[in-house]
Write an enzyme that holds these catalytic residues in place. Structure first.
Site: not given
Length: 731
Positions: A192, A249, A252, A399, A603, A641, A664
């Site tokens: 929305r 904020t 943070y 949420e 390129s 890891d 990301h």
């Protein structure tokens, strides 16, 4: 929602009684002897999900509306905290002070139709009560959080279908102006907030988001709740227009010591926005004149949809929003079962507990499931079971207002989580339909999702009768993925967007994430009563999942995944699936936008060489990846890891172009629809921007070429870095 001291006291008493009663039920229930092996524990999870416990929790969580920051919301946080502690988890409440918006009960929002004949119509500020539980339904005021406050009036009214970017382009092509117009947009297809962003950027005076019966009541207004799952005429979908954490904020955590932006600098929409049901929307859309809307834009109201902008008789529409902004206290609840071999590696399982209304499906169906999993894992632990890694159960606050509790947590503990969290498993709600199970997540998690889904008994007896005994079987049958070479058929795994608590974990911290749901068939309305006053316990248990068998299946699936990640010495990732996905995504982008990149003399040779290196590294890594039994602990840890570093290598320190709060470079919520992701999102955004400028004859090729070249260079660096994380030597 109106609260009173009496309501607060009653809820506090109910919390105490619920803890005692549910605890007594669980104490008196017969528990089987604890299993002793890995396989037996998996079977134990399948056999010991108790639907009576889920039902009791669901009934309690849906007793009253509990939006974030309300007294009912805080009581639920305290209840979850107390109950998890009684199941043996180490629990903690983490407090945040969030910037929230609420409807003004003394001056409710409204949309007014003023006719030239003096007649007026005003939208209903609350959703009509119904004659099924909960009895004594509270007033639930209609609003969308974080829009502009004030009034907007216009005689120019436009119908913009679903409010997609392509819909606004259609209106522009037909010379229908959005500027200074009040735009009616139906819910569906995309987030929305994106609908409002597209309208505001084109100069709209206000937006009305309405529920169309074509999407939410296809059988007509006589076949709706409480007889069916479909929306009655007065059902109004509440919801936030922002999904990025606390707006004061940014970047943070909203803790006591935080610096907070002035409200005037917060990322709020400036125009008024108001939702309404289709019963009210008819009064406005029936007067709309102008060009007839395309056939694909025609909705389910008993009228011919027109685009506007004229209204019959020269009528005017006024949108009045009187929302109030506050700082309110909320609490995340954490429950921890410490790992034995790797206590510093975390398997994070999350669900939020706040709801716009009663939350019968979103989120309380899932909250009840997580409560049952905590009980079961807590009893397994007390009987001697020990996970390899630490399990962290999270019940998130706020949420619904913008994935706030989880985002603030991810910001507060970002360095620790990036280093130590191995996976984030989310369950926002159990179901929006019962057609098929469906997972959403990153490609590294596909294989383990398939493996666990094959173990979960199918809750659909009709499917079992067809020989599809597991939820995987139906998933594969009803949502098959596109064939890929000679590989065996697989189910479709959907992309993640920004619509739930996985957002910060994946797109900011690079933690592999997954969400899951039982969903509706393609083309069917998913959860027509979403975020309305009729999303109740009755809806969930009487109309959607009698016997709570889908809830049980959801608990089994989430429990098996949590067990797998918390006990397998080598993390159940498939790196080569991920690297192949990255390569295929680039192939798709090159096919659709290669000529555009060539136009700007950008390129991509070095980027494509980095991709080849990454695919080769992923394949080699997967081939030498040790099994759980043929390597020592240090070797397994080294491989684990390396796999965890793969996504971290794809995090841009300065964020994406134009979107600094997303890091990301491979995956991010689409700027066209925040509910799904884009691959190579920064590059796609820059190319869209260049195309729009070209259409407006405002293109500056030199500046655009520089931005594109700069981002391609950044992508090349991050892809090279990702390949090196999988190599024995990074140099």
């Amino acid at each position: 929602m109106r609260s009173s001291l009496l309501v607060t006291v009653v809820v506090a008493v109910l919390v105490t009684l619920a803890v005692l009663v549910i605890s007594l039920v669980l104490t008196l229930s017969d528990e089987p002897e604890p299993p002793s092996t890995y396989e037996h524990y998996r079977q134990h999870i399948i056999d010991n999900i108790n639907t009576n416990n889920i039902n009791a929790s669901l009934r309690f969580f849906t007793l009253e509306p509990h939006p974030a920051g309300s007294p009912g919301d805080e009581h639920l946080a305290q209840y979850i905290h107390t109950t998890w502690g009684m199941h043996g988890l180490k629990t903690q409440l983490i407090k945040y002070e969030l910037f929230l918006a609420t409807a003004n009960a003394n001056m409710p929002n409204k949309v007014i139709l003023n006719g030239t004949d003096g007649e007026t119509f005003e939208s209903t500020p609350i959703q009509p009560a119904v004659d099924v539980p909960p009895s004594g339904q509270q007033d639930i005021y209609s609003f969308n959080s974080f829009c502009g406050v004030g009034a907007a009036q216009s005689s120019s009214v436009v119908y913009a279908n679903y409010g997609r970017d392509e819909d606004f382009h259609h209106l522009s092509e037909h010379n229908i102006t959005i500027k200074n117009s009040i735009v009616f947009i139906r819910y569906g297809k995309l987030f929305r907030g994106d609908k409002v962003r597209f309208a505001e950027s084109r100069g709209a005076a206000a937006v009305v988001l309405y529920t169309d019966p074509a999407d939410a009541a296809p059988l007509g207004p006589l076949h709706t709740y409480p007889s069916t799952v479909f929306a009655p005429p007065g059902a109004t979908q509440l919801g936030s227009l922002k999904l990025q954490g606390d707006l004061l904020t940014p970047g943070y955590p909203a803790v006591e010591s935080a610096f907070r932006l002035p409200e005037s600098e917060a990322d709020l929409f400036s125009i008024p926005v108001q939702p309404m049901g289709y019963g009210d929307a008819w009064h406005f859309l029936s007067l709309l004149e102008g060009e007839e809307a395309p056939s694909t834009w025609q909705g389910g109201l008993n009228l011919t949809y027109h685009l506007g902008p004229e209204l019959a008789g020269g009528a005017q529409v006024t949108v009045v929003v009187n929302d109030q902004h506050h700082r309110k206290t909320v609490y995340n609840v954490l429950g921890v079962i410490e790992g034995q071999e790797e206590p510093d590696r975390y398997v994070v399982v999350g669900n939020h507990y706040d709801a716009w209304t009663y939350g019968g499906v979103d989120p309380s169906s899932a909250t009840a499931v997580v409560m049952e999993l905590v009980r079961m894992f807590g009893e397994m632990h007390s009987s001697g079971w020990r996970p390899w890694r630490t399990m962290v159960f999270c019940s998130w606050a706020a949420e619904e207002y913008g994935v706030m509790g989880s985002t603030e947590f991810a910001e507060q503990f970002s360095t620790i989580l990036k280093d130590r969290a191995v996976v984030y498993l989310n369950l926002d709600m159990v179901m929006d339909g019962n057609y098929s199970f469906r997972a959403m997540g990153v490609p590294m998690l596909h294989d383990v999702a398939f493996e666990m889904a094959k173990l979960v008994p199918n809750p659909d007896p009709a499917e079992v009768a067809q020989g599809r005994d597991s939820i995987y079987d139906t998933w594969l049958h009803r949502y098959p993925a596109e064939p890929s070479g000679d590989s065996a058929p697989r189910p479709m795994v959907a992309p993640l967007g920004t619509g739930s608590d996985f957002r910060a974990f994946l797109f900011n911290l690079g933690i592999p994430s997954m969400d899951m749901v039982f969903t509706s068939a393609p083309g069917e309305a998913g959860l027509p009563l979403y975020h309305t006053a009729y999303e109740t316990y009755f809806l969930t248990t009487s109309l959607m999942d009698q016997g709570l068998l889908y809830h049980q299946a959801s608990a089994r699936m989430l429990g098996l995944l949590a067990h797998e990640f918390s006990t397998q010495p080598v993390l159940p990732y498939n790196v080569s699936t991920y690297t192949d996905f990255i390569s295929a995504s680039w192939g798709d982008l090159s096919l659709s936008h290669g000529s555009q990149l060539a136009h700007f003399n950008v390129s991509t040779d070095a980027l494509e060489a980095a991709l080849e290196e990454l695919v080769s590294a992923g394949k080699a890594f997967q081939e030498r990846r040790p099994s759980p039994t043929d390597a020592d602990d240090l070797t397994r840890r080294r491989y684990n890891d390396a796999m965890l570093l793969l996504d971290k290598a794809l995090l841009a320190p300065l964020g994406l172009p134009g979107r600094p709060l997303l890091n990301h470079v491979l995956l991010a919520p689409s700027s066209l629809n925040g509910y799904v992701w884009d691959t190579f999102p920064g590059l796609r955004d820059l190319l869209r921007m260049a195309q729009e400028e070209e259409e407006e004859e405002a293109s500056e090729d030199f500046a655009t070429s520089r931005l594109l070249a700069e981002h391609v260079a950044a992508l090349t660096h991050h892809l090279t870095l990702a390949a090196r994380t999988l190599s024995a030597s990074p140099w």
